[in-house]
Design a protein around this motif. Structure first.
Motif, PDB file in Angstrom:
ATOM      1  N   ARG A  46       0.394   5.200  10.850  1.00 10.88           N
ATOM      2  CA  ARG A  46      -0.506   5.906   9.942  1.00 10.88           C
ATOM      3  C   ARG A  46      -0.604   7.395  10.251  1.00 10.88           C
ATOM      4  O   ARG A  46      -1.229   8.137   9.502  1.00 10.88           O
ATOM      5  CB  ARG A  46      -1.907   5.289  10.000  1.00 10.88           C
ATOM      6  N   ASP A  81       0.290   5.580   0.429  1.00 12.84           N
ATOM      7  CA  ASP A  81      -0.523   6.782   0.594  1.00 12.84           C
ATOM      8  C   ASP A  81       0.405   7.982   0.634  1.00 12.84           C
ATOM      9  O   ASP A  81       1.471   7.930   1.266  1.00 12.84           O
ATOM     10  CB  ASP A  81      -1.319   6.727   1.894  1.00 12.84           C
ATOM     11  N   GLN A  82       0.001   9.048  -0.034  1.00 18.81           N
ATOM     12  CA  GLN A  82       0.824  10.249  -0.013  1.00 18.81           C
ATOM     13  C   GLN A  82      -0.038  11.494  -0.016  1.00 18.81           C
ATOM     14  O   GLN A  82      -1.210  11.471  -0.413  1.00 18.81           O
ATOM     15  CB  GLN A  82       1.770  10.280  -1.213  1.00 18.81           C
ATOM     16  N   TYR A  83       0.554  12.588   0.465  1.00 18.37           N
ATOM     17  CA  TYR A  83      -0.157  13.865   0.513  1.00 18.37           C
ATOM     18  C   TYR A  83       0.859  14.985   0.391  1.00 18.37           C
ATOM     19  O   TYR A  83       1.933  14.939   1.006  1.00 18.37           O
ATOM     20  CB  TYR A  83      -0.926  14.018   1.826  1.00 18.37           C
ATOM     21  N   TRP A 131      -4.059   3.498  14.773  1.00 18.03           N
ATOM     22  CA  TRP A 131      -3.404   4.238  13.685  1.00 18.03           C
ATOM     23  C   TRP A 131      -1.971   4.589  14.039  1.00 18.03           C
ATOM     24  O   TRP A 131      -1.080   4.500  13.189  1.00 18.03           O
ATOM     25  CB  TRP A 131      -4.217   5.491  13.358  1.00 18.03           C
ATOM     26  N   SER A 166       0.857  -1.200   0.000  1.00 14.96           N
ATOM     27  CA  SER A 166       0.000   0.000   0.000  1.00 14.96           C
ATOM     28  C   SER A 166       0.883   1.236   0.000  1.00 14.96           C
ATOM     29  O   SER A 166       2.010   1.208   0.517  1.00 14.96           O
ATOM     30  CB  SER A 166      -0.936   0.011   1.209  1.00 14.96           C
ATOM     31  N   ILE A 173      -1.118  14.405   9.772  1.00 19.03           N
ATOM     32  CA  ILE A 173      -1.597  13.768   8.550  1.00 19.03           C
ATOM     33  C   ILE A 173      -1.900  12.331   8.930  1.00 19.03           C
ATOM     34  O   ILE A 173      -1.027  11.629   9.444  1.00 19.03           O
ATOM     35  CB  ILE A 173      -0.556  13.832   7.423  1.00 19.03           C
ATOM     36  N   GLN A 189       4.453  10.671   2.961  1.00 19.27           N
ATOM     37  CA  GLN A 189       4.162   9.402   2.299  1.00 19.27           C
ATOM     38  C   GLN A 189       4.297   8.247   3.284  1.00 19.27           C
ATOM     39  O   GLN A 189       5.228   8.201   4.088  1.00 19.27           O
ATOM     40  CB  GLN A 189       5.112   9.174   1.124  1.00 19.27           C
ATOM     41  N   ARG A 190       3.340   7.337   3.214  1.00 22.34           N
ATOM     42  CA  ARG A 190       3.394   6.089   3.984  1.00 22.34           C
ATOM     43  C   ARG A 190       3.344   4.927   3.004  1.00 22.34           C
ATOM     44  O   ARG A 190       2.409   4.812   2.219  1.00 22.34           O
ATOM     45  CB  ARG A 190       2.228   5.972   4.956  1.00 22.34           C
ATOM     46  N   PHE A 241      -3.221   8.767   7.591  1.00 25.83           N
ATOM     47  CA  PHE A 241      -3.575   7.877   6.483  1.00 25.83           C
ATOM     48  C   PHE A 241      -4.384   6.715   7.056  1.00 25.83           C
ATOM     49  O   PHE A 241      -3.865   5.613   7.241  1.00 25.83           O
ATOM     50  CB  PHE A 241      -2.313   7.366   5.782  1.00 25.83           C
TER      51      PHE A 241
END
Length: 305
Positions: free
Chosen positions: A293, A56-58, A288, A54, A302, A69-70, A304
């Motif tokens: 996360r 996830d980024q922002y 989380w 997986s 942040i 980013q995770r 995720f």
């Protein structure tokens, strides 16, 4: 200073936890956004034969803003390969892109100490979820300024320490806390711990601290908040989980939730509804955080989820 420890005779068996994948690692990256970061991460991981599970980024601004980013990846020989992966990530991310990163083997659960007082709803909920394999954590100890929950905690096979904390000078109690915690925990959860932690303790303990407290619109501070809320005709009861800083109840927020209440509910009803929300919000925040996360950035987060 008195100290009581309940040493359990046995530890209850834990159910298999899908979060504890034996060949998975998490990679957290943050810093200034620029072209090529995601490609660099992918190149390093693929060069070692890792498979990205997986990602996830922002970015708050793709033109040089803050980037987060995770990434979770799997690799059969993970433990042996992690040092080489970390070294290559340092060369690519830290030196080439000036980014900060953390890399963690997710098969090793984070160790947590739970602080509690007399209220046990959040404490027992976390212990039950851990025993059921719903939280990827290892509760190393429970510390309380009251002995009331010792027997219940002992039933979960968790060491219980009673450290009284009375009067304005908390230095002796905090010194004992530091002695118990140092080197034994990765983060702390305040499960309705009704004591204020000093800035000196927060700085010395050196691990994140998560707190839970009720949330009202408007807020009611001091004793009897639910009675005050009933008198004011509150229509929403909620809870907030946040990281602890020196500024009381003003740390970065991890999770919040509310439930609607009516004029027909009395103060005890509001308190019961509030306890339900507190349990749910705190358990999500702990989950989380323990899954990497949550990324802190100044006084906000942040998540995720």
């Amino acid at each position: 200073m008195t100290l009581a420890q309940d040493a359990p005779a046995r530890t209850p068996a834990r159910k298999p936890d899908p979060h504890h994948a034996s060949h998975r690692a998490s990679l957290i990256v943050q810093g200034k956004d620029r072209t090529g970061i995601v490609a660099a991460v992918g190149a390093v991981l693929s060069s070692h034969g890792a498979n990205i599970v997986s990602l996830d980024q922002y970015s708050d601004n793709p033109q040089g803003g803050a980037f987060f980013q995770r990434t979770v990846f799997s690799l059969d020989n993970l433990k042996a390969a992690l040092p080489a992966i970390e070294s290559e990530l340092k060369a690519r991310l830290a030196e080439e892109f000036d980014l900060r990163f953390t890399l963690r083997d997710m098969s090793v659960p984070k160790r947590v100490a739970i602080f509690a007082s007399k209220s046990d709803h959040c404490l027992l909920d976390l212990l039950w979820r851990q025993r059921q394999g719903q939280l990827p954590i290892k509760v190393s100890m429970v510390i309380s300024n009251h002995p009331d929950t010792a027997e219940e905690v002992r039933g979960f096979g968790i060491p219980f320490f009673h450290v009284p904390s009375t009067g304005p000078d908390k230095s002796a109690a905090e010194a004992e806390h530091l002695r118990l915690l140092r080197g034994n925990v990765d983060f702390i959860v305040l499960a309705r711990y009704m004591q204020i932690l000093s800035g000196d303790f927060i700085a010395q303990v050196g691990v994140p601290i998560i707190n839970i407290h009720h949330s009202f619109l408007p807020a009611f501070i001091g004793a009897g908040p639910y009675a005050k809320a009933k008198e004011r005709g509150v229509k929403l009861v909620g809870a907030t989980a946040h990281y602890v800083t020196e500024d009381l109840d003003e740390g970065p927020i991890i999770e919040q939730d509310v439930v609607r209440v009516t004029h027909a509910e009395n103060a005890a009803d509001l308190q019961r509804r509030g306890a339900d929300v507190e349990r749910a919000v705190l358990s999500r925040a702990v989950e989380w955080h323990s899954q990497d996360r949550v990324i802190r950035d100044g006084n906000h987060t942040i998540v995720f989820a």
